[in-house]
Design a protein around this motif. Structure first.
Motif, PDB file in Angstrom:
ATOM      1  N   SER A   1      70.687  35.998  51.188  1.00  0.00           N
ATOM      2  CA  SER A   1      70.724  35.077  50.069  1.00  0.00           C
ATOM      3  C   SER A   1      69.347  34.048  49.958  1.00  0.00           C
ATOM      4  CB  SER A   1      71.446  33.855  50.810  1.00  0.00           C
ATOM      5  OG  SER A   1      71.199  32.342  50.304  1.00  0.00           O
ATOM      6  N   TYR A   2      68.337  34.596  51.445  1.00  0.00           N
ATOM      7  CA  TYR A   2      67.108  34.553  50.946  1.00  0.00           C
ATOM      8  C   TYR A   2      66.099  34.864  49.929  1.00  0.00           C
ATOM      9  CZ  TYR A   2      62.194  33.179  52.919  1.00  0.00           C
ATOM     10  OH  TYR A   2      60.717  33.393  53.036  1.00  0.00           O
ATOM     11  N   LYS A   3      67.007  36.728  50.423  1.00  0.00           N
ATOM     12  CA  LYS A   3      65.721  37.924  49.452  1.00  0.00           C
ATOM     13  C   LYS A   3      66.068  36.788  47.870  1.00  0.00           C
ATOM     14  CE  LYS A   3      66.078  40.876  53.012  1.00  0.00           C
ATOM     15  NZ  LYS A   3      66.740  42.435  53.156  1.00  0.00           N
TER      16      LYS A   3
ATOM     17  N   SER B   1      76.310  27.595  63.315  1.00  0.00           N
ATOM     18  CA  SER B   1      76.981  28.008  62.602  1.00  0.00           C
ATOM     19  C   SER B   1      77.459  27.082  61.615  1.00  0.00           C
ATOM     20  CB  SER B   1      78.089  28.855  63.745  1.00  0.00           C
ATOM     21  OG  SER B   1      77.990  30.519  64.145  1.00  0.00           O
ATOM     22  N   ALA B   2      77.591  25.990  62.163  1.00  0.00           N
ATOM     23  CA  ALA B   2      78.068  24.740  61.305  1.00  0.00           C
ATOM     24  C   ALA B   2      76.701  24.530  60.355  1.00  0.00           C
ATOM     25  CB  ALA B   2      78.780  24.397  61.628  1.00  0.00           C
ATOM     26  N   VAL B   3      75.879  24.307  60.538  1.00  0.00           N
ATOM     27  CA  VAL B   3      74.874  24.091  59.654  1.00  0.00           C
ATOM     28  C   VAL B   3      74.611  24.627  58.618  1.00  0.00           C
ATOM     29  CG1 VAL B   3      72.337  24.089  59.247  1.00  0.00           C
ATOM     30  CG2 VAL B   3      72.939  23.245  61.564  1.00  0.00           C
ATOM     31  N   PHE B   4      74.824  26.605  58.751  1.00  0.00           N
ATOM     32  CA  PHE B   4      74.612  27.387  57.810  1.00  0.00           C
ATOM     33  C   PHE B   4      75.936  27.633  56.905  1.00  0.00           C
ATOM     34  CE2 PHE B   4      71.573  29.696  60.653  1.00  0.00           C
ATOM     35  CZ  PHE B   4      71.012  29.406  59.695  1.00  0.00           C
TER      36      PHE B   4
ATOM     37  N   THR C   1      81.678  31.250  54.633  1.00  0.00           N
ATOM     38  CA  THR C   1      82.241  30.393  55.915  1.00  0.00           C
ATOM     39  C   THR C   1      83.460  31.423  56.311  1.00  0.00           C
ATOM     40  OG1 THR C   1      80.959  27.958  54.960  1.00  0.00           O
ATOM     41  CG2 THR C   1      83.391  28.084  56.310  1.00  0.00           C
ATOM     42  N   ALA C   2      84.413  31.974  55.180  1.00  0.00           N
ATOM     43  CA  ALA C   2      85.929  31.930  55.332  1.00  0.00           C
ATOM     44  C   ALA C   2      85.572  33.258  56.318  1.00  0.00           C
ATOM     45  CB  ALA C   2      86.491  32.763  54.393  1.00  0.00           C
ATOM     46  N   VAL C   3      84.728  34.191  56.378  1.00  0.00           N
ATOM     47  CA  VAL C   3      84.343  35.482  56.730  1.00  0.00           C
ATOM     48  C   VAL C   3      83.481  35.153  58.633  1.00  0.00           C
ATOM     49  CG1 VAL C   3      82.649  37.127  56.895  1.00  0.00           C
ATOM     50  CG2 VAL C   3      83.564  36.719  54.640  1.00  0.00           C
ATOM     51  N   SER C   4      82.790  34.107  57.917  1.00  0.00           N
ATOM     52  CA  SER C   4      82.454  33.725  59.702  1.00  0.00           C
ATOM     53  C   SER C   4      83.445  33.250  60.475  1.00  0.00           C
ATOM     54  CB  SER C   4      81.060  32.518  59.598  1.00  0.00           C
ATOM     55  OG  SER C   4      80.772  32.011  61.191  1.00  0.00           O
ATOM     56  N   GLN C   5      84.522  32.187  59.968  1.00  0.00           N
ATOM     57  CA  GLN C   5      85.411  31.712  60.870  1.00  0.00           C
ATOM     58  C   GLN C   5      85.966  32.349  61.299  1.00  0.00           C
ATOM     59  OE1 GLN C   5      87.147  28.868  57.932  1.00  0.00           O
ATOM     60  NE2 GLN C   5      85.727  27.447  58.945  1.00  0.00           N
ATOM     61  N   VAL C   6      86.866  33.660  60.466  1.00  0.00           N
ATOM     62  CA  VAL C   6      87.277  34.688  60.951  1.00  0.00           C
ATOM     63  C   VAL C   6      87.205  35.286  62.004  1.00  0.00           C
ATOM     64  CG1 VAL C   6      89.031  36.224  60.098  1.00  0.00           C
ATOM     65  CG2 VAL C   6      89.066  34.373  58.801  1.00  0.00           C
TER      66      VAL C   6
ATOM     67  N   LEU D   1      73.462  34.361  60.034  1.00  0.00           N
ATOM     68  CA  LEU D   1      72.343  34.633  59.645  1.00  0.00           C
ATOM     69  C   LEU D   1      72.591  35.550  58.908  1.00  0.00           C
ATOM     70  CD1 LEU D   1      71.440  34.751  63.860  1.00  0.00           C
ATOM     71  CD2 LEU D   1      70.459  32.592  61.409  1.00  0.00           C
ATOM     72  N   ILE D   2      73.070  37.278  58.829  1.00  0.00           N
ATOM     73  CA  ILE D   2      73.667  37.963  57.998  1.00  0.00           C
ATOM     74  C   ILE D   2      73.109  37.322  56.128  1.00  0.00           C
ATOM     75  CG2 ILE D   2      74.340  40.405  56.570  1.00  0.00           C
ATOM     76  CD1 ILE D   2      75.237  40.237  60.321  1.00  0.00           C
TER      77      ILE D   2
END
Length: 565
Positions: A217-219, A143-146, A159-164, A211-212
């Motif tokens: 972002s990849y698309k 997670s830290a990598v992304f 980052t904010a959404v993932s942390q919360v 990952l979501i």
């Protein structure tokens, strides 16, 4: 793309900083407050096991979430400027390799090394908790990598959404498992292990969120790449000849060279961040054995460690507030330092130390005086109230350590606060060995006051040397001491009146009575403290109006009440 171009860069940075600051406050608040239901449901034995294992877990998590995301974001941002998707992918692959190896090493240390660690600490009760904490280390580093990747693109929302999300899922799963295992009548070590299983669930949830965002972002990147190729094919020959040189310049660092560059940037930041949980690690290593030397068994030692840690979340709320607000001074001080404005630096220093010194001092006095009712309100009984009162006195030096470290960082002294915390940890180790055998957990609380006090003194002494001492006359110096003393004295009198009134009334001794006494004491004490602070000019009108959500109507009302000069 158009929106990114039209939006000013400073605006994006400020918005991103605000999003990350809010996420940090929410996650820290959840992480602090979750310890209250942990003790209420699991009891002091589970609480003690959890708080003994938690510093080990946090040491490894700190490695994954402090220096490396910052490093990744720096390298990604450089390649973003060069327009090199291949360069960004190279950074991402190398970061994933580093963090994957770190996660596997951390997992192996906690899971397979759990028997050795528990033996080193002196309690076999820790093995299930150590092993259940280990799986989280397989998720959080990735997670830290992304997070570092998106921060390098100045996209802070992922980052904010993932942390919360990570913290919320961790707390919810922890409480569910606590209720389940306590309902089955499981042993304390099993229940504590179940509590740490929530960390793995939270880590997995945080990684899924990242990952979501990555998939979306990849698309978007693929569509942008196709459009760019189309534009290149239709462009003139000079554009075509310019592209290979630009792309090649983004590939100057690869493989081992890229790895070494990233490690050289990340390791100093990680080492500085590791100093913060070090004092907690000192208690984890020393308290169980020192308490057992007093004649208590393994399980009773964990119970006493749990009682000792009752006051820690309350103090952490104060340091969390100081940490969240102190970062506001770093960019201002950096700018003043670059301009050579020494007088401006002194004003910023004085303002920051006055604000946070007052906050820490008020918190220490209030928590110390209300230790017993707050203890009953949060933890159902009054066990360890004296120790909680002593722990409360770490709030004042803890707040000063936090703000003085931020001030030193703004002046370019990044490593000094970490070194001072190392000195404090060494002092805590020595004082624990000296005070815990005769005084028990109260001795550990006294050692904590001395350790944080030493760190604060070292930081403040360095600040004074680097910015110069303010020149004041004897009368001005006395006024600087008397005004805070008057504010604290007024608050203390209000709290003591509430305590005396509660003792005279037939309120009983339950949690509701303790709740009423605590809230009334905090409310009345804080109101009187704020009134004296405003009336004596400790907080000026200009400083108050600069605070967020302070309206002109409030300023006018305070002036009518003659509370504001």
């Amino acid at each position: 793309m158009k929106d990114e171009i039209t939006e000013p860069r400073p605006s994006r940075l400020l918005k991103g900083a605000a999003v990350l600051a809010l996420a940090a406050i929410l996650t820290k608040l959840l992480g602090t407050l979750q310890k209250i239901p942990l003790q209420n449901i699991g009891g002091d034995g589970v609480f003690g096991i959890y708080n003994t294992v938690y510093p080990f877990y946090m040491m490894i998590i700190t490695l994954a979430t402090s220096g490396f995301p910052t490093t990744i974001s720096k390298f990604i941002a450089e390649r973003q400027v060069l327009g090199s998707e291949a360069g960004k992918r190279a950074v991402l692959r190398m970061a994933g390799l580093m963090m994957g190896l770190l996660g596997i090493a951390g997992f192996s240390l906690l899971y397979f090394g759990a028997p050795l660690l528990s033996q080193a600490i002196g309690s076999s009760q820790l093995i299930p908790a150590l092993q259940n904490a280990a799986p989280a280390l397989l998720f959080i580093p990735f997670s830290a990598v992304f997070r570092g990747y998106f921060q390098g693109l100045q996209e802070m929302v992922p980052t904010a959404v993932s942390q919360v999300t990570e913290q919320t899922v961790r707390v919810v799963v922890m409480i569910i498992l606590l209720i389940y295992w306590t309902g089955l009548g499981a042993a304390d070590d099993v229940i504590a292990g179940g509590a740490f299983a929530g960390s793995a669930a939270g880590g997995a949830a945080g990684l899924i969120v990242m990952l979501i965002f990555w998939s979306r972002s990849y698309k978007v990147r693929e569509r942008a790449r196709e459009q760019r190729l189309d534009s290149i094919l239709t462009s003139d020959e000079s554009e075509l000849t310019r592209m290979p040189d630009q792309i090649e310049s983004a590939h100057l660092e690869k493989g081992t060279k890229l790895l070494l560059s990233m490690l050289a940037y990340a390791i100093p930041v990680c080492l500085a961040a590791l100093a913060v949980p070090l004092i907690s690690l000192v208690d984890a290593f020393t308290l169980p054995r020192l308490l057992q030397s007093r004649g208590v068994n393994d399980l009773q030692a964990m119970v006493e460690v749990g009682i000792y840690n009752r006051g820690v979340p309350l103090v952490q709320l104060v340091t969390m507030l100081a940490s969240s607000l102190s970062v506001l001074f770093i960019p201002a001080l950096t700018e003043l330092r670059m301009k050579g404005d020494l007088e401006g630096i002194r004003r910023q220093r004085a303002t920051a130390l006055r604000w946070f010194g007052l906050i820490g001092l008020a918190a220490s006095v209030g928590l110390a005086l209300l230790a017993q009712p707050i203890n009953v309100m949060l933890y159902e009984d009054a066990l360890g109230s004296t120790t909680l009162a002593w722990i409360a006195w770490t709030a004042a030096p803890g707040a000063l350590v936090t703000v003085s470290a931020a001030l030193l960082q703004g002046l370019g002294h990044v490593r000094a606060p970490a070194l001072h915390l190392l000195v404090a940890a060494a002092l805590k180790t020595a004082l624990n060995a000296l005070l815990v055998p005769p005084l028990g957990i109260t001795g550990a609380a006294l050692a904590g006051i001395a350790a944080y006090g030493a760190a604060a003194a070292l930081n403040l002494a360095l600040l004074a040397r680097r910015t110069g001492r303010a020149r004041r006359g004897a009368r001005a110096a006395l006024a600087q001491l008397l005004r805070p003393a008057a504010a604290v004295l007024a608050m203390a009198c209000a709290v003591l009146l509430v305590r005396l009134g509660a003792g005279a009334l037939p309120l009983g001794g339950g949690r509701m009575a303790a709740l009423a006494e605590s809230l009334l004491g905090v409310g009345l004490g804080a109101a009187l403290f704020a009134a004296v602070v405003l009336r004596t000019g400790l907080l000026s009108a200009a400083e108050l109006s600069a605070l967020p959500r302070v309206s002109p109507r409030l300023m006018a009302a305070l002036r009518r009440l003659r509370l504001l000069r």
